[in-house]
Design an enzyme around this catalytic site. Structure first.
Site, mmCIF file in Angstrom:
data_model
loop_
_atom_site.group_PDB
_atom_site.id
_atom_site.type_symbol
_atom_site.label_atom_id
_atom_site.label_comp_id
_atom_site.label_asym_id
_atom_site.label_seq_id
_atom_site.Cartn_x
_atom_site.Cartn_y
_atom_site.Cartn_z
ATOM 1 N N SER A 165 1.556 3.277 -2.487
ATOM 2 C CA SER A 165 1.323 4.222 -3.590
ATOM 3 C C SER A 165 0.836 5.577 -3.108
ATOM 4 C CB SER A 165 0.305 3.639 -4.575
ATOM 5 O OG SER A 165 -0.920 3.352 -3.926
ATOM 6 N N GLY B 11 0.829 -1.216 0.000
ATOM 7 C CA GLY B 11 0.000 0.000 0.000
ATOM 8 C C GLY B 11 0.854 1.253 0.000
ATOM 9 N N ALA C 139 -11.101 -7.512 10.682
ATOM 10 C CA ALA C 139 -9.795 -7.694 10.023
ATOM 11 C C ALA C 139 -8.685 -7.054 10.858
ATOM 12 C CB ALA C 139 -9.825 -7.081 8.630
ATOM 13 N N LYS C 140 -8.952 -5.853 11.372
ATOM 14 C CA LYS C 140 -7.915 -5.126 12.110
ATOM 15 C C LYS C 140 -7.639 -5.777 13.474
ATOM 16 C CE LYS C 140 -6.976 -1.979 9.035
ATOM 17 N NZ LYS C 140 -5.679 -2.024 8.333
ATOM 18 N N TYR D 39 -14.183 -4.402 8.723
ATOM 19 C CA TYR D 39 -12.881 -3.728 8.893
ATOM 20 C C TYR D 39 -12.337 -3.971 10.309
ATOM 21 C CZ TYR D 39 -9.648 0.317 8.750
ATOM 22 O OH TYR D 39 -8.549 1.146 8.784
ATOM 23 N N ALA D 40 -13.205 -3.818 11.315
ATOM 24 C CA ALA D 40 -12.764 -4.008 12.708
ATOM 25 C C ALA D 40 -12.340 -5.461 12.943
ATOM 26 C CB ALA D 40 -13.865 -3.608 13.679
ATOM 27 N N ILE E 118 -6.433 9.548 10.613
ATOM 28 C CA ILE E 118 -5.285 10.143 9.917
ATOM 29 C C ILE E 118 -5.771 10.752 8.597
ATOM 30 C CG2 ILE E 118 -2.960 9.702 9.006
ATOM 31 C CD1 ILE E 118 -3.252 8.974 12.032
HETATM 32 P P1 NAP Z 1 -5.386 4.958 1.454
HETATM 33 O O1 NAP Z 1 -4.925 6.360 1.323
HETATM 34 O O2 NAP Z 1 -6.750 4.591 0.987
HETATM 35 O O3 NAP Z 1 -4.295 3.998 0.781
HETATM 36 C C1 NAP Z 1 -4.520 2.610 0.768
HETATM 37 C C2 NAP Z 1 -3.310 1.938 0.170
HETATM 38 O O4 NAP Z 1 -3.584 0.521 0.137
HETATM 39 C C3 NAP Z 1 -3.028 2.386 -1.240
HETATM 40 O O5 NAP Z 1 -1.645 2.473 -1.434
HETATM 41 C C4 NAP Z 1 -3.615 1.255 -2.065
HETATM 42 O O6 NAP Z 1 -2.882 1.115 -3.277
HETATM 43 C C5 NAP Z 1 -3.350 0.049 -1.181
HETATM 44 N N1 NAP Z 1 -4.230 -1.064 -1.517
HETATM 45 C C6 NAP Z 1 -5.567 -1.157 -1.332
HETATM 46 N N2 NAP Z 1 -6.012 -2.323 -1.799
HETATM 47 C C7 NAP Z 1 -4.942 -2.989 -2.305
HETATM 48 C C8 NAP Z 1 -4.771 -4.241 -2.941
HETATM 49 N N3 NAP Z 1 -5.786 -5.071 -3.165
HETATM 50 N N4 NAP Z 1 -3.526 -4.590 -3.330
HETATM 51 C C9 NAP Z 1 -2.476 -3.758 -3.118
HETATM 52 N N5 NAP Z 1 -2.577 -2.565 -2.521
HETATM 53 C C10 NAP Z 1 -3.801 -2.183 -2.118
HETATM 54 O O7 NAP Z 1 -5.359 4.490 2.988
HETATM 55 P P2 NAP Z 1 -4.493 5.029 4.219
HETATM 56 O O8 NAP Z 1 -5.349 5.952 4.991
HETATM 57 O O9 NAP Z 1 -3.141 5.456 3.797
HETATM 58 O O10 NAP Z 1 -4.424 3.684 5.082
HETATM 59 C C11 NAP Z 1 -3.279 2.839 5.104
HETATM 60 C C12 NAP Z 1 -3.500 1.772 6.160
HETATM 61 O O11 NAP Z 1 -3.719 2.404 7.419
HETATM 62 C C13 NAP Z 1 -4.729 0.908 5.903
HETATM 63 O O12 NAP Z 1 -4.467 -0.421 6.298
HETATM 64 C C14 NAP Z 1 -5.772 1.506 6.793
HETATM 65 O O13 NAP Z 1 -6.754 0.557 7.163
HETATM 66 C C15 NAP Z 1 -4.931 1.933 7.974
HETATM 67 N N6 NAP Z 1 -5.546 2.971 8.784
HETATM 68 C C16 NAP Z 1 -5.829 4.210 8.266
HETATM 69 C C17 NAP Z 1 -6.421 5.155 9.068
HETATM 70 C C18 NAP Z 1 -6.760 6.547 8.581
HETATM 71 O O14 NAP Z 1 -7.377 7.301 9.343
HETATM 72 N N7 NAP Z 1 -6.390 6.921 7.358
HETATM 73 C C19 NAP Z 1 -6.745 4.852 10.401
HETATM 74 C C20 NAP Z 1 -6.441 3.591 10.891
HETATM 75 C C21 NAP Z 1 -5.845 2.652 10.074
HETATM 76 P P3 NAP Z 1 -3.487 0.980 -4.766
HETATM 77 O O15 NAP Z 1 -4.855 1.586 -4.773
HETATM 78 O O16 NAP Z 1 -2.464 1.701 -5.563
HETATM 79 O O17 NAP Z 1 -3.499 -0.490 -5.021
#
Ligand code: NAP
Length: 251
Positions: free
Chosen positions: A16, A14, A161-162, A158-159, A191
């Site tokens: 990107s 993830g 999985a987490k 989601y919960a 975030i």
């Molecule tokens: P995001 O901006 O939506 O980015 C998600 C990333 O996951 C992207 O790089 C996406 O890449 C990749 N991804 C999704 N499905 C994929 C797949 N099938 N294969 C490969 N890559 C995949 O999310 P984020 O906020 O940065 O979150 C990152 C992590 O932190 C996640 O696990 C999320 O659950 C966790 N998190 C986030 C928050 C928050 O508030 N943002 C809070 C708690 C936990 P592509 O689309 O390029 O494939």
């Protein structure tokens, strides 16, 4: 091939955008060679170009892969090991949401989130642990969420999985302690990324009110926690959940 005396290799899924891209930038600044994984080759290439323009050529590798495809993910990690000669750090960060109230949630919505957010981490850990065991050194960091600690209405998939990531990580920590491999969880709160950008204003306001520090977190603040857990200095910390949530959960 990376010289074995030189940079440690860190795989970040993830990578990107959002938190994953920031984790990759931070680990690269901390001297790691970063392997950038997600489905979007173009965006990964842009992150690689950015890292290398700041830190030097040859410091990042792009490996496009859908982490929900277990065979493809296993193969991608094998490729990274073959090409770079080592896998020292694995950060399972890729994640999606498919929010719905439980009574309305389809099997597909549940399964997709479990496959992308949890099963992928199991597959990636299994693949990366082989080279780590050979090297007798490793760092696994799984990105969970406060939702995995305290639950969240509309996010039972989601919960689950987490929360599953936490049990997975603690089990790996116990299995791998004798091999000098640590496994830890980082659990972010709210975030600012693409994932949270799309949420309705009242949901954001509720999250803000539930955060004692009264602001949203930045991806860099999560990345800093990951960088610590990935470091040589974190060798006595394993099986832990480090929340980066502005004080939202204090348990
Ligand atoms: P995001 O901006 O939506 O980015 C998600 C990333 O996951 C992207 O790089 C996406 O890449 C990749 N991804 C999704 N499905 C994929 C797949 N099938 N294969 C490969 N890559 C995949 O999310 P984020 O906020 O940065 O979150 C990152 C992590 O932190 C996640 O696990 C999320 O659950 C966790 N998190 C986030 C928050 C928050 O508030 N943002 C809070 C708690 C936990 P592509 O689309 O390029 O494939």
């Amino acid at each position: 091939m990376v010289d074995s005396n030189e940079r440690r290799v860190a795989i970040v899924t993830g990578a990107s955008r959002g938190i994953g891209a920031e984790i990759a930038r931070t680990l690269a600044r901390h001297g790691k060679h970063v392997v950038l994984m997600s489905r979007d080759q173009g965006r990964l290439q842009a992150v690689k170009t950015e890292i290398e323009s700041q830190l030097g050529a040859g410091l990042a590798t792009v490996l496009a892969c859908d982490v929900s495809d277990g065979a493809a993910l296993d193969e991608a990690i094998g490729r990274a090991y073959k090409d770079l000669g080592r896998v020292d750090v694995l950060v399972n960060n890729a994640g999606i949401t498919r929010d719905n109230l439980l009574l309305r949630m389809s099997d597909a919505e549940f399964d997709e989130v479990i496959r992308t957010n949890l099963r992928s981490a199991f597959v990636a850990c299994r693949a990366a642990l082989r080279p780590m065991m050979r090297a007798k050194w490793g760092r696994i960091i799984n990105i969970s969420s406060v939702a995995g600690l305290v639950g969240n209405a509309g996010q039972s998939n989601y919960a689950a999985a987490k929360a599953g990531l936490i049990g997975l990580t603690k089990s790996i920590a116990k299995e791998m302690a004798s091999k000098n491999i640590t496994a830890n969880v980082v659990a972010p709160g709210f975030i600012q990324t693409d994932m949270t950008e799309v949420l309705p204003a009242p949901v954001k306001e509720m999250a803000l009110q539930a955060t004692p520090l009264k602001r949203f977190g930045q991806a860099g603040e999560v990345a800093a926690a990951v960088a610590y857990l990935a470091s040589d200095e974190a060798g006595f910390t394993t099986g832990q959940v480090l929340t980066v949530d502005g004080g939202m959960t204090m348990c």
